[in-house]
Design a protein around this motif. Structure first.
Motif, PDB file in Angstrom:
ATOM      1  N   THR A  58       4.503  -8.876   1.094  1.00 36.17           N
ATOM      2  CA  THR A  58       3.161  -9.072   0.564  1.00 36.17           C
ATOM      3  C   THR A  58       2.632  -7.761  -0.008  1.00 36.17           C
ATOM      4  OG1 THR A  58       2.178  -8.626   2.730  1.00 36.17           O
ATOM      5  CG2 THR A  58       2.579 -10.935   2.166  1.00 36.17           C
ATOM      6  N   HIS A  59       1.632  -7.905  -0.860  1.00 35.96           N
ATOM      7  CA  HIS A  59       1.010  -6.727  -1.458  1.00 35.96           C
ATOM      8  C   HIS A  59      -0.476  -7.011  -1.618  1.00 35.96           C
ATOM      9  CE1 HIS A  59       0.508  -3.133  -3.780  1.00 35.96           C
ATOM     10  NE2 HIS A  59       0.110  -3.798  -4.853  1.00 35.96           N
ATOM     11  N   TYR A  60      -1.308  -6.039  -1.284  1.00 34.32           N
ATOM     12  CA  TYR A  60      -2.752  -6.222  -1.338  1.00 34.32           C
ATOM     13  C   TYR A  60      -3.392  -5.095  -2.147  1.00 34.32           C
ATOM     14  CZ  TYR A  60      -2.059  -9.423   2.576  1.00 34.32           C
ATOM     15  OH  TYR A  60      -1.641 -10.458   3.373  1.00 34.32           O
ATOM     16  N   THR A  61      -4.496  -5.440  -2.783  1.00 35.45           N
ATOM     17  CA  THR A  61      -5.278  -4.374  -3.357  1.00 35.45           C
ATOM     18  C   THR A  61      -5.870  -3.572  -2.201  1.00 35.45           C
ATOM     19  OG1 THR A  61      -6.977  -3.871  -4.997  1.00 35.45           O
ATOM     20  CG2 THR A  61      -7.417  -5.692  -3.516  1.00 35.45           C
ATOM     21  N   GLU A  62      -5.901  -2.277  -2.356  1.00 35.55           N
ATOM     22  CA  GLU A  62      -6.170  -1.388  -1.220  1.00 35.55           C
ATOM     23  C   GLU A  62      -7.514  -1.665  -0.558  1.00 35.55           C
ATOM     24  OE1 GLU A  62      -3.738   0.468  -0.163  1.00 35.55           O
ATOM     25  OE2 GLU A  62      -4.914   1.154   1.551  1.00 35.55           O
ATOM     26  N   PHE A  63      -8.539  -1.929  -1.343  1.00 34.52           N
ATOM     27  CA  PHE A  63      -9.868  -2.024  -0.743  1.00 34.52           C
ATOM     28  C   PHE A  63     -10.114  -3.338  -0.013  1.00 34.52           C
ATOM     29  CE2 PHE A  63     -11.787  -4.875  -3.811  1.00 34.52           C
ATOM     30  CZ  PHE A  63     -11.090  -4.632  -4.986  1.00 34.52           C
ATOM     31  N   LEU A  64      -9.176  -4.289  -0.118  1.00 31.65           N
ATOM     32  CA  LEU A  64      -9.309  -5.550   0.613  1.00 31.65           C
ATOM     33  C   LEU A  64      -8.354  -5.648   1.787  1.00 31.65           C
ATOM     34  CD1 LEU A  64      -9.718  -8.096  -2.298  1.00 31.65           C
ATOM     35  CD2 LEU A  64     -11.481  -7.283  -0.735  1.00 31.65           C
ATOM     36  N   LYS A  65      -7.476  -4.684   1.872  1.00 31.97           N
ATOM     37  CA  LYS A  65      -6.468  -4.715   2.918  1.00 31.97           C
ATOM     38  C   LYS A  65      -7.141  -4.723   4.290  1.00 31.97           C
ATOM     39  CE  LYS A  65      -1.896  -2.660   3.256  1.00 31.97           C
ATOM     40  NZ  LYS A  65      -1.060  -1.520   2.833  1.00 31.97           N
ATOM     41  N   GLY A  66      -6.684  -5.601   5.159  1.00 37.38           N
ATOM     42  CA  GLY A  66      -7.252  -5.689   6.501  1.00 37.38           C
ATOM     43  C   GLY A  66      -8.238  -6.822   6.649  1.00 37.38           C
ATOM     44  N   ARG A  67      -8.874  -7.240   5.568  1.00 34.24           N
ATOM     45  CA  ARG A  67      -9.807  -8.369   5.636  1.00 34.24           C
ATOM     46  C   ARG A  67      -9.192  -9.657   5.095  1.00 34.24           C
ATOM     47  NH1 ARG A  67     -14.497  -8.817   3.029  1.00 34.24           N
ATOM     48  NH2 ARG A  67     -14.009  -7.387   1.322  1.00 34.24           N
ATOM     49  N   PHE A  68      -8.317  -9.525   4.111  1.00 36.79           N
ATOM     50  CA  PHE A  68      -7.715 -10.699   3.484  1.00 36.79           C
ATOM     51  C   PHE A  68      -6.236 -10.768   3.836  1.00 36.79           C
ATOM     52  CE2 PHE A  68     -10.716 -11.302  -0.418  1.00 36.79           C
ATOM     53  CZ  PHE A  68     -11.816 -11.218   0.405  1.00 36.79           C
ATOM     54  N   THR A  69      -5.735 -11.986   4.000  1.00 36.88           N
ATOM     55  CA  THR A  69      -4.326 -12.211   4.302  1.00 36.88           C
ATOM     56  C   THR A  69      -3.787 -13.337   3.437  1.00 36.88           C
ATOM     57  OG1 THR A  69      -4.662 -11.529   6.608  1.00 36.88           O
ATOM     58  CG2 THR A  69      -2.639 -12.727   6.091  1.00 36.88           C
ATOM     59  N   ILE A  70      -2.708 -13.063   2.751  1.00 44.03           N
ATOM     60  CA  ILE A  70      -2.054 -14.094   1.936  1.00 44.03           C
ATOM     61  C   ILE A  70      -0.845 -14.627   2.701  1.00 44.03           C
ATOM     62  CG2 ILE A  70      -0.584 -12.435   0.710  1.00 44.03           C
ATOM     63  CD1 ILE A  70      -0.916 -14.220  -1.805  1.00 44.03           C
TER      64      ILE A  70
END
Length: 122
Positions: A58-70
């Motif tokens: 998985t890959h997340y935009t940095e500022f959403l990491k920790g709050r959103f989960t795909i």
């Protein structure tokens, strides 16, 4: 051709959680990496999160990491975005998209859904 349909958006309060879904029909869902993007009024569409074809990367935009989960369920042909501790600035239309490879770049995604509105009140 892959048809994508998002669902699960709505109006929530700040601090709430929400899970949105994207169902796929058409060509083999498991053959695609999937991504979530969002677009707020007056802003560019931005990458939120992506998952590879089997869910192992998985890959997340940095500022959403920790709050959103795909996550994804290939048996159901569905990709999910779990959003926790929502903030008013998360208000946007959320789009799912399919790509041949995991990428944070909008142009890498060939197929797009119509979007689902998420509104977070303060």
């Amino acid at each position: 051709q892959v048809q994508l349909v998002e669902s699960g958006g709505g109006l929530v309060q700040a601090g709430d959680y929400l899970r949105i879904s994207c169902g796929a029909a058409g060509r083999t869902f498991s053959g695609y990496a999937m991504g979530w993007f969002r677009q707020a009024p007056g802003k560019e569409r931005e990458f939120v999160a992506g998952v590879n074809w089997d869910g192992t990367s998985t890959h997340y935009t940095e500022f959403l990491k920790g709050r959103f989960t795909i996550s994804r369920d290939n048996a159901k042909g569905t990709v999910y975005l779990q959003m926790n501790n929502l903030k008013p600035e998360d208000t946007a239309v959320y789009y799912c998209a399919a790509s041949g490879y995991l990428s944070a770049t909008r142009n890498a995604y060939r197929y797009w859904g119509q979007g689902t509105q998420v509104t977070v009140s303060s």
